[in-house]
Every structure is written in C-alpha cells, then in structure tokens.
Motif scaffolding. Structure first.
Motif, PDB file in Angstrom:
ATOM      1  N   ALA A   1       0.839  -1.195   0.000  1.00 13.23           N
ATOM      2  CA  ALA A   1       0.000   0.000   0.000  1.00 13.23           C
ATOM      3  C   ALA A   1       0.871   1.242   0.000  1.00 13.23           C
ATOM      4  CB  ALA A   1      -0.923  -0.019   1.212  1.00 13.23           C
ATOM      5  N   GLY A   2       0.251   2.344  -0.401  1.00 14.39           N
ATOM      6  CA  GLY A   2       0.948   3.611  -0.386  1.00 14.39           C
ATOM      7  C   GLY A   2       1.087   4.247  -1.752  1.00 14.39           C
ATOM      8  N   TRP A   3       0.318   3.765  -2.747  1.00 14.78           N
ATOM      9  CA  TRP A   3       0.402   4.343  -4.088  1.00 14.78           C
ATOM     10  C   TRP A   3      -0.241   5.726  -4.071  1.00 14.78           C
ATOM     11  CZ3 TRP A   3       0.382   0.713  -8.838  1.00 14.78           C
ATOM     12  CH2 TRP A   3       1.159  -0.422  -8.571  1.00 14.78           C
ATOM     13  N   GLN A   4       0.495   6.737  -4.559  1.00 16.81           N
ATOM     14  CA  GLN A   4       0.072   8.116  -4.390  1.00 16.81           C
ATOM     15  C   GLN A   4      -0.336   8.818  -5.679  1.00 16.81           C
ATOM     16  OE1 GLN A   4      -0.134  10.213  -1.675  1.00 16.81           O
ATOM     17  NE2 GLN A   4       0.257   8.565  -0.216  1.00 16.81           N
ATOM     18  N   ALA A   5       0.370   8.564  -6.763  1.00 10.84           N
ATOM     19  CA  ALA A   5       0.145   9.376  -7.960  1.00 10.84           C
ATOM     20  C   ALA A   5       0.270   8.534  -9.212  1.00 10.84           C
ATOM     21  CB  ALA A   5       1.143  10.532  -8.004  1.00 10.84           C
ATOM     22  N   ILE A   6      -0.301   9.078 -10.300  1.00  7.78           N
ATOM     23  CA  ILE A   6      -0.225   8.387 -11.585  1.00  7.78           C
ATOM     24  C   ILE A   6      -0.215   9.422 -12.693  1.00  7.78           C
ATOM     25  CG2 ILE A   6      -2.742   8.158 -11.924  1.00  7.78           C
ATOM     26  CD1 ILE A   6      -2.125   5.264 -12.923  1.00  7.78           C
ATOM     27  N   THR A   7       0.526   9.114 -13.771  1.00  7.69           N
ATOM     28  CA  THR A   7       0.560  10.001 -14.929  1.00  7.69           C
ATOM     29  C   THR A   7       0.801   9.172 -16.178  1.00  7.69           C
ATOM     30  OG1 THR A   7       1.522  12.037 -15.811  1.00  7.69           O
ATOM     31  CG2 THR A   7       3.035  10.466 -14.841  1.00  7.69           C
ATOM     32  N   VAL A   8       0.476   9.745 -17.346  1.00  6.27           N
ATOM     33  CA  VAL A   8       0.680   9.100 -18.640  1.00  6.27           C
ATOM     34  C   VAL A   8       1.657   9.961 -19.436  1.00  6.27           C
ATOM     35  CG1 VAL A   8      -0.406   8.262 -20.763  1.00  6.27           C
ATOM     36  CG2 VAL A   8      -1.641   8.153 -18.593  1.00  6.27           C
ATOM     37  N   ASN A   9       2.622   9.322 -20.123  1.00  3.29           N
ATOM     38  CA  ASN A   9       3.592  10.108 -20.894  1.00  3.29           C
ATOM     39  C   ASN A   9       2.927  10.743 -22.106  1.00  3.29           C
ATOM     40  OD1 ASN A   9       3.289   7.677 -22.370  1.00  3.29           O
ATOM     41  ND2 ASN A   9       5.343   7.864 -23.240  1.00  3.29           N
ATOM     42  N   PRO A  10       3.515  11.805 -22.682  1.00  2.71           N
ATOM     43  CA  PRO A  10       2.878  12.527 -23.799  1.00  2.71           C
ATOM     44  C   PRO A  10       2.598  11.674 -25.024  1.00  2.71           C
ATOM     45  CG  PRO A  10       4.610  13.869 -22.830  1.00  2.71           C
ATOM     46  CD  PRO A  10       4.721  12.511 -22.196  1.00  2.71           C
TER      47      PRO A  10
ATOM     48  N   GLY B   1       1.486   8.661 -24.864  1.00  5.82           N
ATOM     49  CA  GLY B   1       0.391   7.753 -24.544  1.00  5.82           C
ATOM     50  C   GLY B   1       0.780   6.297 -24.576  1.00  5.82           C
ATOM     51  N   THR B   2       2.066   6.006 -24.368  1.00  2.96           N
ATOM     52  CA  THR B   2       2.544   4.622 -24.465  1.00  2.96           C
ATOM     53  C   THR B   2       2.853   3.985 -23.116  1.00  2.96           C
ATOM     54  OG1 THR B   2       4.756   5.537 -24.846  1.00  2.96           O
ATOM     55  CG2 THR B   2       3.477   4.887 -26.788  1.00  2.96           C
ATOM     56  N   PHE B   3       3.067   4.810 -22.074  1.00  2.67           N
ATOM     57  CA  PHE B   3       3.425   4.274 -20.765  1.00  2.67           C
ATOM     58  C   PHE B   3       2.687   5.026 -19.651  1.00  2.67           C
ATOM     59  CE2 PHE B   3       7.175   3.421 -23.396  1.00  2.67           C
ATOM     60  CZ  PHE B   3       7.312   2.049 -23.202  1.00  2.67           C
ATOM     61  N   VAL B   4       2.403   4.271 -18.572  1.00  8.63           N
ATOM     62  CA  VAL B   4       1.842   4.833 -17.350  1.00  8.63           C
ATOM     63  C   VAL B   4       2.914   4.764 -16.269  1.00  8.63           C
ATOM     64  CG1 VAL B   4       0.269   4.293 -15.432  1.00  8.63           C
ATOM     65  CG2 VAL B   4      -0.607   4.462 -17.754  1.00  8.63           C
ATOM     66  N   TYR B   5       3.019   5.833 -15.480  1.00  6.61           N
ATOM     67  CA  TYR B   5       3.987   5.911 -14.389  1.00  6.61           C
ATOM     68  C   TYR B   5       3.221   6.061 -13.077  1.00  6.61           C
ATOM     69  CZ  TYR B   5       7.365   6.584 -18.094  1.00  6.61           C
ATOM     70  OH  TYR B   5       8.132   6.405 -19.212  1.00  6.61           O
ATOM     71  N   ALA B   6       3.472   5.141 -12.146  1.00  8.78           N
ATOM     72  CA  ALA B   6       2.756   5.149 -10.872  1.00  8.78           C
ATOM     73  C   ALA B   6       3.744   5.284  -9.728  1.00  8.78           C
ATOM     74  CB  ALA B   6       1.937   3.867 -10.705  1.00  8.78           C
ATOM     75  N   SER B   7       3.398   6.139  -8.745  1.00 15.29           N
ATOM     76  CA  SER B   7       4.196   6.284  -7.525  1.00 15.29           C
ATOM     77  C   SER B   7       3.684   5.269  -6.523  1.00 15.29           C
ATOM     78  CB  SER B   7       4.055   7.700  -6.967  1.00 15.29           C
ATOM     79  OG  SER B   7       4.448   8.644  -7.947  1.00 15.29           O
ATOM     80  N   THR B   8       4.553   4.342  -6.096  1.00 11.32           N
ATOM     81  CA  THR B   8       4.111   3.165  -5.359  1.00 11.32           C
ATOM     82  C   THR B   8       4.524   3.218  -3.896  1.00 11.32           C
ATOM     83  OG1 THR B   8       6.125   1.900  -5.793  1.00 11.32           O
ATOM     84  CG2 THR B   8       4.399   1.831  -7.478  1.00 11.32           C
ATOM     85  N   GLY B   9       4.079   2.210  -3.163  1.00 12.24           N
ATOM     86  CA  GLY B   9       4.526   1.997  -1.788  1.00 12.24           C
ATOM     87  C   GLY B   9       5.298   0.699  -1.712  1.00 12.24           C
ATOM     88  N   ASN B  10       5.931   0.439  -0.564  1.00 18.83           N
ATOM     89  CA  ASN B  10       6.557  -0.859  -0.347  1.00 18.83           C
ATOM     90  C   ASN B  10       6.415  -1.223   1.116  1.00 18.83           C
ATOM     91  OD1 ASN B  10       8.546   0.537   1.068  1.00 18.83           O
ATOM     92  ND2 ASN B  10       9.993   0.509  -0.639  1.00 18.83           N
ATOM     93  N   ALA B  11       7.145  -2.237   1.550  1.00 16.47           N
ATOM     94  CA  ALA B  11       6.970  -2.742   2.909  1.00 16.47           C
ATOM     95  C   ALA B  11       7.291  -1.690   3.964  1.00 16.47           C
ATOM     96  CB  ALA B  11       7.854  -3.972   3.116  1.00 16.47           C
ATOM     97  N   ASN B  12       8.034  -0.647   3.576  1.00 17.03           N
ATOM     98  CA  ASN B  12       8.409   0.387   4.542  1.00 17.03           C
ATOM     99  C   ASN B  12       7.469   1.587   4.532  1.00 17.03           C
ATOM    100  OD1 ASN B  12      10.760  -1.018   5.353  1.00 17.03           O
ATOM    101  ND2 ASN B  12      11.806  -0.341   3.486  1.00 17.03           N
ATOM    102  N   GLY B  13       6.395   1.505   3.770  1.00 11.65           N
ATOM    103  CA  GLY B  13       5.434   2.610   3.764  1.00 11.65           C
ATOM    104  C   GLY B  13       5.336   3.252   2.406  1.00 11.65           C
ATOM    105  N   HIS B  14       5.212   4.604   2.408  1.00 14.27           N
ATOM    106  CA  HIS B  14       4.979   5.335   1.164  1.00 14.27           C
ATOM    107  C   HIS B  14       6.284   5.636   0.432  1.00 14.27           C
ATOM    108  CE1 HIS B  14       1.196   5.634   3.094  1.00 14.27           C
ATOM    109  NE2 HIS B  14       1.408   6.746   3.782  1.00 14.27           N
ATOM    110  N   ASN B  15       7.177   4.710   0.384  1.00 14.73           N
ATOM    111  CA  ASN B  15       8.465   5.021  -0.238  1.00 14.73           C
ATOM    112  C   ASN B  15       8.890   3.986  -1.272  1.00 14.73           C
ATOM    113  OD1 ASN B  15       8.771   3.124   1.745  1.00 14.73           O
ATOM    114  ND2 ASN B  15      10.652   3.963   2.608  1.00 14.73           N
ATOM    115  N   GLY B  16       7.933   3.553  -2.083  1.00 14.46           N
ATOM    116  CA  GLY B  16       8.273   2.700  -3.214  1.00 14.46           C
ATOM    117  C   GLY B  16       8.764   3.549  -4.377  1.00 14.46           C
ATOM    118  N   PRO B  17       9.193   2.919  -5.454  1.00 11.38           N
ATOM    119  CA  PRO B  17       9.710   3.656  -6.608  1.00 11.38           C
ATOM    120  C   PRO B  17       8.590   4.080  -7.553  1.00 11.38           C
ATOM    121  CG  PRO B  17       9.873   1.328  -7.027  1.00 11.38           C
ATOM    122  CD  PRO B  17       9.300   1.463  -5.632  1.00 11.38           C
TER     123      PRO B  17
END
Length: 852
Positions: free
Chosen positions: A740-749, A751-767
């Motif tokens: 848990a901890g996914w915060q944001a999402i965006t699509v590149n100009p 329209g080929t890839f989605v980028y998501a800000s994730t969480g990991n076992a340590n909280g809101h600090n995934g890649p």
C-alpha cells in the motif's frame, strides 16, 4: 611402414612442421618458419602500398577494390585487372586495422569477398600483400571472433570494430585453425581420431599404425622454407598447399582444392595441320590430329583454354573454354577448326568510359565509344561465340545480350552490350531521437524520420558524384547533429552517415510547494546538463500549508497558483520569463474552499479547478487572460465525493475527473466550454478498486487510469460522447510492487506508458514503476525492470511536452530528479547530479518553460 611427416602448430605466429618415422623407431628433422611475418621495416617508406589478387575460383576482374580504415573512411580504391590483381597507394589510410573488400561484389551464393589487413607493429598505415578471396573472408571473420555467429557481419565496420580487441597471436591462431580444418576433417571421418580440442603439438602420438600414425602413414607431408604441402594418396594435386612469404610483410597463398585434368575434343584439322592450345595463358599443348586431348598439367580452381598458334590457312575456335571452382576433371572443351570463318560483333550503347570485351575467354576488344564493334579474331565455321565483359567501365555496369551462339554459319552482328551508370544509396543511422526529424540529401530528397535506427534516402546518387546530408527540420525540443554526412566520388552504397539527437539546451523553471513552511521554492534547471540554480528571490511567500502548484500561460503571460490548505485560499503569481522570479498578483490570495488540495488548469489556460479536501467539492475559477487573476465561476463549488484529492482533464478540455480519496470512486464532469461550469456525467461517480489517490487521462482522451492507495491501478475506457467511464478488461492492474501507499499516476505525452508512484513494505516510499499501454485495449502490463528511485517516496511525476524528460518529486528524500526517458522501454535514467535536494517535501511540482 611408410614415411610420413607430422604437422605441429606452434602457438602465436609460428607454423612448425616436424618430420617423424613410425614402426621400429627412426629419426627425422623439423623446421619452423612464420606463417605471416608481422615485423615492420625499421624505417617506414615515405609511401605505403598494398597489392594482391581477388579471386573466387577464378580471377575476379574489373571489380572495385576498396580499403576502409579504422575510422570508417574509404581511404583507397582501384580496379582489379584481368588476372584479378590489383595495387593501390594506402598512404591516406589511418593507423590500425583496415578492411579490404570488393565493393558491390558477391559470390553466386551471395557472400561478400573481403580481407583484413593488420599493419606490422609501428607501421602507421597498411603496407604489403592482401589477397581477397573466400579464405581471407573466413580469416577476417575468425580474427574478429565471428566464426560462431549465426550471420555474417552487417558491414566492414562491424568487423573492424571487433578487430581492435584481437591480438596478433589470436589473429595468427585464426589463420592456423582454418588451414588445419581440412586435416582435422580427414582425421575424424577416416581415422577415428577425436578432433575435439585436438592440437598436433601436444596430442599423444604412438607409432602403432593406428589413429594419428595411420593418418601420417597415408598422407605425405613435405615442407620447405617457403611452402607446406599435404598430399592426399592417389590425387593429382595437393589437399592443402601453403606458399609462405619470402620477405617480411609478404602474403601467403593457400590452395585447399585438388587439381584436375583439363581436356576436350579437336575437330576440323586436315593432314599436315597443327594447333597449339594454351591453358591459363601457358602450358602450351600442340596437336595435329582430331579427337580427344588432355593437357599434361592439371589445374586447381579455374581454367581458361585459348588458341596459341592457329593452323596455316585455318581458324580454330574454342568453346566451353573457361571454368571456375571445378571439382572434377574437365573433358567437354571443344576446339573447332575451319578455313571458313565468321566475324563476331554487335553494338554498344550507353557507354561513357572504356569497356573491355572478350570472345570465348580471349581476343580482348577495347571499346571507348558507342556504336558497332567487331572482334579481331574470327570464329571457325560451326564454331561458337561467347561474348563477355572482361573489364567494366569506371562507374558503369554493362550487360551483354545475344552473347552466346553456336554452330556459326554467318557473321554475328547482333551482340548487344548495354551500359548504365551505377547508382548508390545514401543512408546511415539515427540515435537519441524522441520526435520527428526531417533530413535532406544535397538540399533535396527530404526524408522524414520518426524512430531511431537505420535510414536510407529514396533517391540514389550516381557514381563519382557527391552527397551532403543535412537536417532540414529539427525535432521539437531536440538538436540533431550529422557526422560523416558529406562525401565525394561515391563508388559504394553509403551506410555510415550518423545522426545523433540530443535535448536542446533550454532552461526551465521548476517550482515546489514547501508544505508546512508557507512558501514556494523556485529553481532554474538546465535540461541539457541537469545543472540547477536557485531562482532570484526564492523562496516566495505563500499561505499556510501550501500543498499544490499549477501554472497557466495566457496572452497576458505565465502565472503560477499555489493552494493553501490551512488558510483556505490560493496564492497567485506572475512568472518573470527571464529570471523565473514570482511576483504576487493583485488580489492574491484568492478565496478557496475548505482545505483546497490540488489545483488543475485546463489545456487552454482559461479555467482552473481546485479539489477541496474537506468540502467534498470542486471550486472552479475563470483565469483572467491579461492579469491571471481568478474569478469563481457561477455555480462553484460543484459537488464531489468524500475527500476529493486530484483532478484530471482530457486534452480536449471537455471532461474532468476527480479522485475521491475516501469515497472509493471517481466523479466525472462535462465542462461547459464557455462558462467553465461542471455538470456531473450520467453514471458518476464511477467505482474504483480501492482508495483513489490520483487520476490521469491518456493524450488521446480514450482511457483513464486511477492509482489506488492499496497497490493497484483501475483502468477505464472513456465514452467519447458522454465522458462516462467503463472498467477495462483485466482491471485493476498490479505490478511488481504491491504494498500500500500508491500516491500518484501520470501518462507520458506519447500515450505509451503509465507511471505510478508506489509503496513498499516500509510505507509510502516505493519507486516510480512503469506500465506499458496496449494501444487498442488500454490494458496495462508492468515492465518490472523499469523502476526508478526506490525508497525515496516518489509522490509526483510530470513530463515535458516532447516526453523526452521527466521531473520526479521525492517526498521522503526531499528531492527533485531530472531524468531521461527511454522511448522504447519507458525507463527513467537520472541526469548527472540528479536528484537534487530542494528543502521541501514535494507533493507535486510545476515546470514552466521561458518564452523564446
């Protein structure tokens, strides 16, 4: 037991032969000598030359030989003579290895002919003897480590690029391995000797008439200071014959085929007549009788039978007199003699230089003008004619039709030779491109390039002409540079034009809300180097707990807006286009709703929308196109769900979507294009698979994606008429990071890839993790290898207009990163010195490009 010789291969540069005896003992002698003598003259000559012979079973005549040096430049060129020989000055060649090859020539099997010249140590350019034949081609590939490749190198540059990694000893070992290959095949197939790892210098040898001993009993080896020969029993010629150089820098001649008898039938001689025949220009053989004949000297590889001396009062004509790559004795050569003769000729058209023709492999005719031609030597009655091109004119290819005729009973006048000027394509490769590039050759022939890789102009250039590749239109946000773009005296297809594209150096202003410190931080960032500096006057005062910033560009200028969560208002600034300095607008701050969170500006820059976290609604504002001031729209605020947090607007500016953090859904609205008022879409709100923290719409406006805090992405298709959302097949989508901890999402100009800000076992600090988008269905596929800034608490990612750059805000590490975007994989790679500390926890950031 028979005497025999034992071949030993010394490592490095020496090929050693040892004479041994088998059976009840005996002695022998040995000799060693260099296969290739690499030593250079102590004082290099003022000029350098190479010479050699081009052959493929027979001399390859009239073909262009070129030298491509280690820099990729064609530094020398000449044409092979009728016997395949050539010589050229290589003083202009750069130091290092060089490829010597027949330009545009392939064997009947489609293979090229090339060799590699490695200059002696200390010699600045190549110098010596370099033959060009199938053996040298194999040696070139072997020396470059390509013998195990499934395909041949794409070009000479491929071989040359690898040669720098090959030592002199390795090159010699490659030659040695190829020379001994026929011997190993005989050892294994006939004598049962395992050749896996076989080395004649170290493998066990016993004089017992078995295995190696039996082989050496049957195959006679001889060695002299200048040659090595393996003689197969019962054959006419050698199985392997190596003729070694007699001087430093000389080349080795290798024959690995058996010699065969050459003969045929003579007819038309009368008593008292005699005819002298020549084999390969020599080995004269005289006969005075009709019937079968055989030259006493066998040959290997190729043959050419011609008449040396005609019988008195008659002409003898040879048919089937030439051949190449023979594997059996030849007995079908016809020699027809008669007192009645006929001339052979025809016409030449399209010729611009000098052409050499032959009839029946001899009687060379030089033609320098278009029109009629006739060979000097006539053909006997009932003889045959075979007109061929002996030497092509420079820069042209001439083709013969009606060239072969038999049983002649009249003069031949219909041989047609048509010549055309050779043309060559111009091309190369493009790298680093992220947009659309237009190239031109010689100021015309525009070529539009949309992807990295090879390119070729559609219009070829004529032999000996020039080319000049230039950039006609640069891609947006990039500068492309051409190297190897110009040349003259074109004689081969050009494939080494290089076009390298890179981001155009252009500063941007990056603004970060300093939540908790009531200010906005400003930075000037160089998009080519990643170097950043603080904008003059930064930090800029804001309201309490400013959480989100957004910019708008109008005819009146560029403006920045910051939402102040604790004071329920919006700070507004004008952006100085030269310095990036912010100046508060008259009337700022503007009243907002209850805990204004994110602010989003429509693509036209006319309306702004604010998600009020505790108001369960969205405030809408009209942006004054001159001053940037905000005026709340009639009907605002518009109802939303529980804790609305992020807003996304499609590129057409017709629909808006709000992620309701605690509502488990997304509210959808149509936007009145005149007033900016929001009207909820039928069916809204649309359920998500968790707590939606962010929403993004692809550039085409066909798909919407929602980042769910619990670790997934809900995907929707968008009804183009109503804006209603329908879940995609396979939604929700998950990836390699499921905490848990996914915060944001965006699509590149693109329209080929989605980028998501994730969480990991340590909280809101995934890649930041990357998902590819199926262009047809909108479905997402995680690219596990493409993750970025793990452990840094990435909360926000945005892109420049080209999609080549990404700006990433890291909440935990309090940094902003500037990254290159791989257009094929979507992967992010930081600039040198990035990410850099910003002294604030960036919930988001705004990027403003200065006006040109």
């Amino acid at each position: 037991m028979h005497p025999r010789k034992l071949l030993g291969l010394a490592a490095g540069t020496l090929l050693t032969l040892t004479l041994a005896a088998c059976g009840g003992g005996g002695g022998g002698g040995g000799a060693s000598f260099p296969l290739i003598a690499p030593a250079a003259p102590s004082t290099p000559a003022p000029t350098y030359k190479i010479s050699g012979t081009a052959a493929y079973g027979h001399p390859v005549a009239g073909q262009t030989v070129q030298v491509q040096d280690a820099t990729g430049k064609v530094c020398a060129s000449t044409t092979t003579a009728s016997d395949g020989s050539y010589s050229m000055d290589t003083t202009a060649c750069a130091a290092g290895s060089a490829a010597v090859f027949l330009a545009g020539y392939t064997t009947p099997a489609g293979a090229p002919l090339e060799a590699v010249a490695i200059p002696p140590q200390g010699t600045p350019v190549i110098d010596g003897v370099v033959n060009v034949d199938p053996l040298t081609t194999m040696l070139a590939y072997a020396a470059a480590g390509l013998v195990l490749d499934t395909s041949a190198p794409a070009d000479n540059a491929h071989v040359l690029a690898l040669l720098s990694k090959v030592s002199a000893a390795q090159y010699q070992q490659a030659r040695t391995s190829l020379l001994i290959a026929p011997l190993l095949q005989v050892l294994q197939s006939t004598y049962g000797v395992s050749t896996n790892g076989f080395d004649p210098t170290t493998s066990t040898f016993a004089a017992d008439g078995q295995g190696l001993d039996a082989f050496f009993d049957a195959y006679l080896f001889t060695a002299t200071p200048t040659s090595v020969q393996l003689q197969a029993p019962g054959s006419i010629g050698p199985l392997v014959l190596v003729t070694l150089p007699t001087t430093a820098g000389g080349g080795s001649a290798v024959t690995s085929t058996t010699a065969y008898n050459i003969g045929g039938t003579v007819s038309g001689l009368s008593p008292g007549d005699s005819v002298t025949l020549l084999l390969n220009g020599g080995h004269a053989f005289t006969t005075n009788a009709n019937g079968n004949f055989t030259f006493p000297t066998p040959v290997a590889g190729n043959y050419s039978v011609t008449v040396g001396t005609q019988p008195a009062g008659k002409i003898c004509t040879v048919s089937n007199g030439t051949g190449a790559g023979i594997t059996a004795s030849v007995s079908n050569i016809g020699v027809t003699c008669s007192a009645i003769t006929y001339t052979v000729g025809g016409t030449v058209a399209g010729l611009t230089g000098t052409l050499m023709l032959q009839n029946n492999g001899a009687d060379t005719k030089t033609v320098s003008a278009n029109g009629a031609f006739t060979f000097a030597t006539p053909v006997a009655w009932h003889g045959s004619s075979n007109v061929t091109v002996n030497t092509q004119p420079a820069g042209q290819t001439c083709t013969v039709t009606n060239g072969t005729q038999s049983n002649l009973a009249a003069n031949v006048t219909n041989v047609n030779v048509t010549c055309s000027t050779n043309t060559y394509t111009i091309g190369g490769t493009v790298s680093g491109l992220t947009g659309t590039l237009a190239l031109q050759n010689n100021g015309a022939d525009t070529l539009v390039v949309n992807a990295n890789g090879s390119f070729t102009f559609s219009t070829p250039v004529a032999w000996s002409s020039t080319y000049n590749v230039t950039v006609n239109t640069q891609p947006v946000g990039q500068t492309c540079t051409v190297t190897n773009g110009a040349g003259a005296n074109v004689a081969v297809n050009v494939t080494n034009v290089s076009v390298a594209c890179a981001l155009t150096p252009q500063p941007v202003f990056v603004y970060v809300p300093d939540y908790g410190n009531n200010r906005v931080l400003g930075y000037r960032v160089d998009t080519a180097t990643g170097v950043h500096t603080t904008i003059p006057g930064s930090p800029f005062a804001a309201g309490t707990d400013d959480r989100w910033v957004a910019s708008a560009t109008t005819p009146g200028g560029t403006f920045l807006y910051a939402t102040n969560q604790a004071t329920n208002n919006i700070s507004a600034y004008s952006v100085n286009q030269s310095t990036g300095t912010l100046t508060a607008l008259t009337g700022s701050p503007f009243a907002g709703g209850a805990q204004p969170g994110s602010i989003t500006v429509n693509p036209a820059g006319t309306f702004a929308y604010v998600a009020n976290r505790q108001g369960a609604n969205v405030s809408a504002y009209r942006i004054d196109q001159t001053t940037g001031a905000l005026t709340e729209i009639t009907g605002s605020p518009f109802a939303a769900g529980v804790i609305p947090i992020r807003i996304a607007i499609n590129s057409a500016g017709t629909f808006a979507y709000v992620a309701n953090q605690n509502g488990g859904n997304v509210s959808g609205y149509s936007i009145n294009q005149s007033t900016g008022a929001l009207t909820e879409i039928t069916g809204s709100p649309f359920a998500t698979a968790g707590s939606p923290y962010s929403v993004a719409v692809n550039p085409a406006g066909t798909f919407a994606y929602v980042a769910n805090f619990e670790g997934s992405i809900s995907g929707f298709s968008i009804n183009p008429s109503t804006g209603a959302l329908t879940p995609l097949t396979g939604s929700p989508f998950t990836g390699s990071y499921t905490a848990a901890g996914w915060q944001a999402i965006t699509v590149n100009p693109a329209g080929t890839f989605v980028y998501a800000s994730t969480g990991n076992a340590n909280g809101h600090n995934g890649p930041v993790v990357v998902f590819s988008i199926d262009a047809d269905t909108g479905a997402l596929t995680n690219v596990p290898a493409d993750s970025y800034l793990d452990g840094s608490g990435v909360f926000y990612t945005t892109f420049d207009s080209t999609g080549g750059l990404a700006y990433v805000g890291s909440f935990i590490n309090i940094t902003v990163a500037l990254a290159h975007v791989d257009p094929l994989t979507g992967a992010l790679t930081s600039f040198a010195g990035s990410p850099f500390n910003v002294g604030a926890r960036p919930y988001n950031l705004a990027v403003v490009k200065p006006s040109p």
